[in-house]
Design an enzyme around this catalytic site. Structure first.
Site, mmCIF file in Angstrom:
data_model
loop_
_atom_site.group_PDB
_atom_site.id
_atom_site.type_symbol
_atom_site.label_atom_id
_atom_site.label_comp_id
_atom_site.label_asym_id
_atom_site.label_seq_id
_atom_site.Cartn_x
_atom_site.Cartn_y
_atom_site.Cartn_z
ATOM 1 N N THR A 147 -13.077 -57.732 -14.609
ATOM 2 C CA THR A 147 -13.569 -58.408 -13.416
ATOM 3 C C THR A 147 -12.993 -57.722 -12.182
ATOM 4 O O THR A 147 -12.306 -56.701 -12.284
ATOM 5 C CB THR A 147 -13.231 -59.911 -13.472
ATOM 6 O OG1 THR A 147 -13.901 -60.591 -12.402
ATOM 7 C CG2 THR A 147 -11.730 -60.161 -13.381
ATOM 8 N N GLY A 201 -19.991 -55.074 -4.733
ATOM 9 C CA GLY A 201 -19.095 -54.890 -5.862
ATOM 10 C C GLY A 201 -19.827 -54.524 -7.141
ATOM 11 O O GLY A 201 -21.034 -54.284 -7.164
ATOM 12 N N LYS A 249 -14.355 -53.381 -11.822
ATOM 13 C CA LYS A 249 -15.583 -53.119 -12.581
ATOM 14 C C LYS A 249 -16.106 -51.701 -12.399
ATOM 15 O O LYS A 249 -16.704 -51.139 -13.324
ATOM 16 C CB LYS A 249 -16.666 -54.125 -12.188
ATOM 17 C CG LYS A 249 -16.413 -55.533 -12.704
ATOM 18 C CD LYS A 249 -17.594 -56.436 -12.424
ATOM 19 C CE LYS A 249 -17.360 -57.825 -12.983
ATOM 20 N NZ LYS A 249 -18.537 -58.700 -12.826
ATOM 21 N N SER A 305 -9.777 -67.978 -13.587
ATOM 22 C CA SER A 305 -10.961 -67.721 -14.405
ATOM 23 C C SER A 305 -11.107 -68.743 -15.527
ATOM 24 O O SER A 305 -10.122 -69.149 -16.162
ATOM 25 C CB SER A 305 -10.883 -66.322 -15.016
ATOM 26 O OG SER A 305 -11.954 -66.118 -15.914
#
Length: 230
Positions: A68, A126, A72, A19
């Site tokens: 993340t 998601g 979530k 990330s």
């Protein structure tokens, strides 16, 4: 240097090593002269671990966190309050800790700020896909959703906005059409365009890539935590 007065925020997910969020937020804190630090918090999937982390961060005095994949959706049940689109979407990417309580909100769809659309297609199942779909519906748009769990393959012909919210970067799941706005959430750490971004650029679409999404949702999270304009 982290001291006893440093405010801490983190990124909860698995994996989180790739990330760009820690670099982005720590640069933002430095630019604003804030004694804040953002750390990656890898949470390996396992029963009860997410709850332990959320409670632990609240108890340890963290100011907040980003969330993340793959948490979530699951994180919402571990929070004491929800704000904004979270109640409708069931997805959160930003936590604030106040007096030992965890408050969930979502900044995933901040990139839609100046996008004017009445029809949209959201690809993915998601938390980010849910957040975009809910945000678009709240704005009055007609939204089609596509995922491998339901309607597939995606058909984006005739819609004004395409939101791609799967991790796929090398495969072109849809063919963008001229005049569409294309939001592509995944990004490569080295900056190379994904297959969808490249195709959309070649077609002349307005393209909002994963890095721009990252920056805009990150700026919104920054303001939630600090109360200062990003």
């Amino acid at each position: 240097m982290i001291t006893s007065s440093t405010r801490l925020v983190g990124l909860v997910g698995w994996p989180v090593a790739g990330s760009l969020s820690p670099r982005m937020h720590n640069a933002a804190f430095a630019a604003r002269g804030l004694d804040w630090t953002y750390v990656a918090l890898p949470v390996e999937p396992g029963r009860g671990r997410l709850r332990e982390v959320v409670r632990g961060l609240a108890t340890a005095g963290f100011a907040g966190a980003n969330v993340t994949a793959p948490y979530k959706q699951d994180v919402v049940a571990e929070c004491d309050e929800v704000e904004g689109v979270v109640a409708q979407s069931g997805s959160a990417n930003t936590l604030v800790f106040r007096n030992g309580r965890a408050i969930a909100s979502s900044t995933d769809a901040e990139v839609l700020g100046d996008v004017d659309t009445s029809t949209a297609a959201v690809i993915g199942s998601g938390g980010a896909a849910l957040a975009f779909a809910a945000a678009l519906q709240q704005r009055g748009a007609s939204v089609q959703t596509f995922s491998r769990r339901g309607a597939w393959p995606p058909d984006t012909a005739g819609v004004e906005l395409v939101v791609h919210a799967t991790p796929v970067v090398d495969e072109l799941l849809v063919q963008p059409a001229s005049g569409q706005v294309v939001v592509d959430l995944p990004y490569r750490a080295d900056g190379r365009p994904t297959a969808l971004v490249a195709a959309a650029q070649d077609t002349g679409c307005r393209v909002i890539d994963g890095r721009e999404v990252l920056v805009l949702q990150g700026a919104a999270s920054f303001e939630v935590w600090t109360g200062i304009a990003a």
